[in-house]
Motif scaffolding. Structure first.
Motif, short mmCIF file in Angstrom:
data_model
loop_
_atom_site.label_atom_id
_atom_site.label_comp_id
_atom_site.label_asym_id
_atom_site.label_seq_id
_atom_site.Cartn_x
_atom_site.Cartn_y
_atom_site.Cartn_z
N PRO A 128 0.80 -1.23 0.00
CA PRO A 128 0.00 0.00 0.00
C PRO A 128 0.83 1.28 0.00
CG PRO A 128 -1.03 -1.59 1.44
CD PRO A 128 0.27 -2.21 0.98
N PHE A 129 1.99 1.28 0.66
CA PHE A 129 2.83 2.47 0.64
C PHE A 129 3.43 2.72 -0.75
CE2 PHE A 129 2.52 2.72 5.15
CZ PHE A 129 2.92 4.01 5.48
N SER A 130 3.45 1.69 -1.57
CA SER A 130 3.96 1.84 -2.92
C SER A 130 2.87 2.15 -3.94
CB SER A 130 4.69 0.55 -3.35
OG SER A 130 5.75 0.26 -2.48
N LEU A 131 1.61 2.06 -3.52
CA LEU A 131 0.50 2.30 -4.42
C LEU A 131 -0.40 3.44 -3.97
CD1 LEU A 131 -0.54 -1.44 -5.04
CD2 LEU A 131 0.88 0.00 -6.51
N LYS A 132 -0.03 4.12 -2.90
CA LYS A 132 -0.91 5.14 -2.33
C LYS A 132 -1.14 6.31 -3.27
CE LYS A 132 2.93 7.34 0.14
NZ LYS A 132 3.45 7.74 1.47
N THR A 477 5.85 7.67 -3.05
CA THR A 477 5.28 6.41 -3.52
C THR A 477 6.21 5.74 -4.53
OG1 THR A 477 3.02 7.18 -3.19
CG2 THR A 477 3.33 5.37 -4.73
N ILE A 478 6.74 6.52 -5.45
CA ILE A 478 7.67 5.95 -6.42
C ILE A 478 8.89 5.39 -5.72
CG2 ILE A 478 9.15 6.49 -8.39
CD1 ILE A 478 7.10 8.64 -9.17
N SER A 479 9.39 6.12 -4.72
CA SER A 479 10.56 5.65 -3.96
C SER A 479 10.24 4.36 -3.20
CB SER A 479 11.02 6.74 -2.99
OG SER A 479 12.14 6.32 -2.25
N ASN A 480 9.06 4.30 -2.57
CA ASN A 480 8.67 3.09 -1.84
C ASN A 480 8.50 1.90 -2.79
OD1 ASN A 480 8.66 4.37 0.64
ND2 ASN A 480 6.51 4.96 0.49
N LEU A 481 7.88 2.15 -3.93
CA LEU A 481 7.69 1.07 -4.90
C LEU A 481 9.04 0.56 -5.40
CD1 LEU A 481 5.75 -0.64 -6.58
CD2 LEU A 481 5.73 1.20 -8.29
N GLY A 482 9.98 1.48 -5.58
CA GLY A 482 11.31 1.09 -6.01
C GLY A 482 12.05 0.26 -4.99
N GLY A 483 11.63 0.31 -3.72
CA GLY A 483 12.23 -0.53 -2.70
C GLY A 483 11.51 -1.84 -2.49
#
Length: 580
Positions: A128-132, A477-483
């Motif tokens: 969810p933190f990557s898609l918020k 979000t982009i940074s979280n998704l990248g992790g």
């Protein structure tokens, strides 16, 4: 819409760079640990150096008296923002508790014999933190004016998190299973349970990130990233390290006269306690904290205007602005950098802890490393604030990137030599083993937090506070998704490159071992042990993963180094889609 915005803001110099903190060039010791200068859009001049190309701030402000104590200088710098900083620290701490709790669950599952593939399934609870970004415009646009733009979402989300935790406390022990019993964990259902909890925490993060850009004054908005790093670190520490320590029966029995099979608390009791904390603290914030836009400079000679502050955009307009942000040329490169940069660390961050637990390190001992790491995590953002609040925050990122790759290779080497640090004929390790790993994790945290704080500071600098919630959420979000996606991918494929062989017990420690068959799968391993044989690790896919990630990371660093240096030189106004 753009014409209306231009008309409303023609005489208003507020742009994103106007509310960002710029660091002075005077002596660090005389200014305190972090003394930003107000960077205004009207008073500026060009440097004579063509190589720099940055605007130099000119500020009409009183000089800081170096004869004052550190506390007096800090109090003067933060005048009017103390309570706001304290509130942000608390809100980010609350946000970190469920994140830390969710991060502790994989360590609990490891004790119950789940595979890395099953761990990959549970890792979707982090997404969810990557898609918020998908629902951030709704959070940024719809609100109840009487409650406040940010509190309209923050308060309900925190109430729901508290209620969710209270209900979950009655069922979580049955869902997670018994380490010694026949009832194993239902990983898929467990992921589906924690997924909505993380969804609520992600929605709360959208609101708090947007509030952070307006709750602080212009000169201190650079502290928003520091509050995020310090607050979340404290919350994750409470939800992860403190929980695993209190849940450990080994730790608890050290303080008991009669040993028991349980720790001081179980998962249900811990979740119930924090559910109560969320309910009570949210009520207090709702009642006593009023939303005020402190990012707008007040002019006593002019009457207040409703046109100042964050823009009033509908949901459709917010999504339209979001699309325009995504189409910006600098943003396209930022997406590439954020989505691909953390692949280099996926194996180190995602698997190392599991390997140590599999080699005999108790999960509570691994978690207790946080006792040594947390002070570093809290102090480091303040220590590097002089550079991350300045005009080149990503320089810290570039410095830490190859260093973090090197630390990952060192981790792999330490994992390889870990079996040799066991005390013979026991399950314990030499004290040197723990000292070595504590030191290794401390070096790892230096690189990790330098990268995190520098990117957060850069995000805050380029985000326009008029659409701050959406802009900050997009970048984070982009940074979280990248992790997240590299860790899920590495967890999914590591078992494919891991080979285990089933040996006869009599031949296991001899020069020539008798291999019966491969026991790489969980079913084959259970069959091997049930027959009285030994399932031995022959080739560990962890080392393949570290090697692959490190090679890709070095290539990535070589290719994109100059592009990252260039991106932070781009004038901040070019990151905006709504100009004066």
């Amino acid at each position: 819409m753009e014409n209306e915005v231009r008309r409303r803001n023609r005489d208003d110099p507020r742009v994103g760079e106007d509310v960002m903190a710029r660091e002075p060039d005077f002596d660090f010791g005389a200014s305190g640990p972090h003394a930003p200068i107000l960077y205004t859009g009207l008073m500026r001049k060009r440097r004579s150096s063509k190589s720099d190309g940055e605007d130099e701030p000119l500020v009409e402000t009183d000089a800081i008296d170096p004869s004052k104590s550190w506390w007096e200088r800090t109090r003067e710098n933060l005048k009017g923002d103390f309570t706001s900083i304290a509130l942000l620290l608390f809100l980010y701490m609350l946000q970190g508790v469920p994140l830390g709790l969710i991060a502790a669950i994989p360590l609990v599952l490891q004790d119950r014999g789940v595979t890395l593939g099953q761990q990959a399934v549970f890792s979707f609870a982090y997404w969810p933190f990557s898609l918020k970004l998908l629902w951030a415009p709704i959070v940024d646009s719809m609100y109840w004016r009487a409650m406040g733009r940010r509190k309209s979402w923050m308060v309900p989300c925190q109430y729901l998190i508290g209620a969710f935790m209270l209900v979950l406390s009655y069922k979580v022990n049955a869902i997670i299973g018994d380490a010694q019993g026949d009832h194993g964990p239902d990983v898929v259902f467990l992921m589906m349970v924690f997924l909505p909890l993380n969804f609520l925490a992600a929605t709360q993060d959208i609101a708090v990130d947007g509030w952070a850009l307006t709750i602080l004054s212009r000169k201190n908005v650079g502290y928003a990233s520091t509050c995020n790093a310090v607050g979340q670190t404290a919350g994750v520490f409470l939800g992860n390290v403190v929980f695993l320590t209190l849940e450990s029966k080994d730790v608890a029995n050290r303080f008991r006269s009669v040993p028991q099979d349980t720790g001081f608390v179980d998962l249900a009791g811990f979740v119930f306690f924090w559910g109560c904390v969320f309910i009570v603290s949210t009520t207090l914030v709702w009642i006593f904290k009023k939303e005020v836009d402190n990012s707008v400079e007040k002019n006593d000679d002019e009457p207040p205007s409703d046109d100042e502050g964050e823009l009033e955009l509908g949901i459709g307009e917010t999504y339209a602005v979001l699309w325009k942000i995504l189409k910006l040329k600098p943003m396209i490169w930022m997406i590439v950098i954020y989505l691909t940069g953390k692949f280099a660390f996926a194996a180190t961050d995602g698997i190392t802890g599991f390997r140590l637990i599999g080699m005999g390190m108790p999960k509570d001992t691994l978690a207790s490393f946080g006792l040594f790491l947390t002070p570093l995590q809290i102090l480091l953002p303040w220590m590097i604030g002089k550079w991350t609040a300045g005009p080149r925050p990503l320089n810290i990122f570039l410095w830490a990137y190859p260093y973090r790759i090197l630390v990952g290779i060192v981790f792999a080497a330490l994992v390889y030599f870990t079996p040799g640090l066991k005390i013979p004929d026991t399950k314990d390790f030499y004290i040197s083993f723990y000292l070595i790993w504590i030191a290794a994790y401390m070096f790892h945290q230096v690189a990790t937090y330098c990268m995190f704080v520098s990117t957060m500071a850069f995000n805050a600098q380029i985000s326009d506070p008029r659409i701050g919630g959406t802009y900050m959420t997009l970048l984070n979000t982009i940074s979280n998704l990248g992790g997240n996606w590299p860790v899920t991918l590495i967890l999914s494929i590591t078992d494919l490159f891991t080979w285990k062989n089933c040996h006869l017990p009599s031949s296991f420690n001899t020069t020539e071992t008798t291999v019966l068959y491969s026991c790489s799968t969980k079913a084959a391993a259970e069959k091997c042990t049930s027959e009285g044989n030994t399932c031995d690790l022959y080739i560990d896919g962890y080392y393949f993963g570290v090697a692959l990630c490190s090679i890709v990371g070095l290539i990535w660093y070589k290719v994109l180094f100059s592009k990252i240096k260039y991106i932070q030189k781009i004038p901040r106004k070019e990151w905006h889609v709504i100009n004066k």
